[in-house]
Structures are given as C-alpha cells and as structure tokens.
Scaffold this motif. Structure first.
Motif, PDB file in Angstrom:
ATOM      1  N   MET A 257      23.079  40.512  -8.274  1.00  0.00           N
ATOM      2  CA  MET A 257      22.446  39.377  -8.254  1.00  0.00           C
ATOM      3  C   MET A 257      24.270  39.243  -6.631  1.00  0.00           C
ATOM      4  O   MET A 257      24.010  38.844  -5.878  1.00  0.00           O
ATOM      5  N   LEU A 258      25.648  40.042  -6.974  1.00  0.00           N
ATOM      6  CA  LEU A 258      26.921  39.309  -6.858  1.00  0.00           C
ATOM      7  C   LEU A 258      26.836  40.177  -6.110  1.00  0.00           C
ATOM      8  O   LEU A 258      27.156  40.312  -4.482  1.00  0.00           O
TER       9      LEU A 258
ATOM     10  N   VAL B 208      31.522  30.623  -6.502  1.00  0.00           N
ATOM     11  CA  VAL B 208      30.297  30.941  -7.762  1.00  0.00           C
ATOM     12  C   VAL B 208      31.555  32.151  -8.982  1.00  0.00           C
ATOM     13  O   VAL B 208      31.315  32.297  -9.366  1.00  0.00           O
ATOM     14  N   TYR B 209      31.902  32.807  -7.832  1.00  0.00           N
ATOM     15  CA  TYR B 209      33.268  33.840  -9.037  1.00  0.00           C
ATOM     16  C   TYR B 209      34.132  32.933  -9.481  1.00  0.00           C
ATOM     17  O   TYR B 209      34.004  33.387 -10.886  1.00  0.00           O
TER      18      TYR B 209
ATOM     19  N   VAL C 250      22.747  24.992  -1.106  1.00  0.00           N
ATOM     20  CA  VAL C 250      21.908  25.983  -1.874  1.00  0.00           C
ATOM     21  C   VAL C 250      21.764  27.034  -2.438  1.00  0.00           C
ATOM     22  O   VAL C 250      21.254  27.326  -3.613  1.00  0.00           O
ATOM     23  N   TYR C 251      22.877  27.667  -1.581  1.00  0.00           N
ATOM     24  CA  TYR C 251      23.488  29.441  -1.954  1.00  0.00           C
ATOM     25  C   TYR C 251      24.565  29.369  -3.043  1.00  0.00           C
ATOM     26  O   TYR C 251      24.076  30.049  -4.451  1.00  0.00           O
TER      27      TYR C 251
ATOM     28  N   LEU D 262      24.803  29.002  -9.217  1.00  0.00           N
ATOM     29  CA  LEU D 262      25.257  29.092 -10.591  1.00  0.00           C
ATOM     30  C   LEU D 262      23.870  28.826 -11.090  1.00  0.00           C
ATOM     31  O   LEU D 262      24.252  29.151 -12.774  1.00  0.00           O
ATOM     32  N   SER D 263      23.239  28.319 -10.794  1.00  0.00           N
ATOM     33  CA  SER D 263      21.744  28.546 -11.436  1.00  0.00           C
ATOM     34  C   SER D 263      20.725  29.437 -12.345  1.00  0.00           C
ATOM     35  O   SER D 263      21.193  30.157 -13.957  1.00  0.00           O
ATOM     36  N   ALA D 264      20.705  30.701 -11.371  1.00  0.00           N
ATOM     37  CA  ALA D 264      20.759  32.202 -12.046  1.00  0.00           C
ATOM     38  C   ALA D 264      21.657  32.695 -12.521  1.00  0.00           C
ATOM     39  O   ALA D 264      20.871  33.500 -13.286  1.00  0.00           O
ATOM     40  N   LEU D 265      22.484  32.278 -12.674  1.00  0.00           N
ATOM     41  CA  LEU D 265      23.836  33.011 -14.099  1.00  0.00           C
ATOM     42  C   LEU D 265      23.865  31.797 -15.363  1.00  0.00           C
ATOM     43  O   LEU D 265      24.369  31.985 -15.944  1.00  0.00           O
ATOM     44  N   LYS D 266      22.997  30.681 -15.173  1.00  0.00           N
ATOM     45  CA  LYS D 266      23.164  30.010 -15.804  1.00  0.00           C
ATOM     46  C   LYS D 266      24.532  29.384 -16.333  1.00  0.00           C
ATOM     47  O   LYS D 266      24.697  28.907 -17.336  1.00  0.00           O
TER      48      LYS D 266
END
Length: 178
Positions: free
Chosen positions: A1-2, A31-32, A68-69, A74-78
C-alpha cells in the motif's frame, strides 16, 4: 500500500545544508509516522516526545486536506485504535481542537489511557527495562519482556497484531539461526 502511494505521490525534495534530500508527501509522511510509532510500541516503547511529534504534526495542519487518504490508510494498516488513542489524548490532554485531527476518529478514553500507560511504562524514549543498559545487551529478550509485560495494553490497542507478535517471538525462540 505504501509503495503504491509513493509511486502515485512522487517524492518531493528539500534542501538541507546544500544537499537535495527526497521527502515523502505530507499525507504519506503522517501515516508513516503513526505506523512507526506503533512499531516502537511493540519493540521497546515510546516516550512523550514521540507522541508529541505526532500531535505537533496534526496541529500544523499540513495533512488536513488529505482526510480521506489518511483515514483509509490508517484503517487499511489496522491503526484505527492507535489513531483514536492519539486523537483523544490530543483533544483531552493537550486541548487540541477536534477539527484539526486529519482523519476519522472516535473519542475513546480507554484507548488513550492504555497508550499513556504504555508511554509511562517505557520511559522517556522507550527502552526502560528494569536492568537497563546503554548498549541494550540481550535486546531480543528485553523486547520480548516488554511485549509480555505490557500485553494487557497492547492487546487492546492492536488485537491481531499482538497475537502475531507473540507467535513470531515463540517461533524465534525455538527456531533460531545457528
């Protein structure tokens, strides 16, 4: 993803001491930073400074337009629960305006308290072990000790990741490279 994100959002550069240095776009960097903080929670803890780095990043507002991004990432990475904890601490303990938080979150005092307890247990910059050493001798054992001694908090903030980390430690214990 990243990796996909880096390709889609080409790196920009910044000049530091006369050298051009590649930098991540702000939304990906944010996010990182949260993912990196979460990683340290499993290793040897975080300190107040690391938490404040995220809060200051939010307060600067450079990722607000990427709501949104950041939320989806954050959701995708739990990392939803740690995101809730950080946002709650920022609002509750540091009087940050809720509108500054650059992702969807829910006020959760319980998650915030778990994160603060982990922070207080891990010392100023993490690595606060009862037998501490400057060179971190027995690092693998110390990290396992930290993971197990903080299980009550980690499992609530990162349920699936916690069990994966325990499984990894057990496998590492019995299947070592000789």
């Amino acid at each position: 993803m990243l990796e996909t994100s880096i390709e889609e959002n080409s790196l920009s550069s910044m000049e530091i001491n006369g050298c051009s240095v590649p930098v991540l776009p702000p939304k990906l960097h944010f996010v990182y930073v949260i993912a990196h903080l979460a990683r340290h929670l499993f290793g040897c803890g975080i300190g107040l400074r690391q938490l404040l780095d995220v809060i200051v990043f939010m307060k600067k507002g450079s990722v607000k337009e990427d709501f949104v991004y950041v939320t989806d990432s954050l959701s995708a990475l739990k990392l939803d629960r740690i995101g809730d904890a950080i946002a709650t601490i920022a609002v509750r303990n540091f009087s940050m305006n809720e509108s500054v938080i650059p992702y969807s979150w829910r006020y959760n005092s319980q998650y915030a308290d778990y994160l603060l307890k982990l922070l207080l247990r891990s010392g100023n910059f993490g690595r606060s072990f009862p037998w501490g050493s400057k060179r971190m001798k027995g690092q693998s054992f110390q990290r396992t000790y930290f993971l197990i001694s903080n299980a009550a908090y980690l499992v609530r903030l990162f349920p699936s990741e916690f069990f994966a980390a325990i499984k990894s430690k057990v496998i590492h214990l019995f299947i070592r490279k000789r």
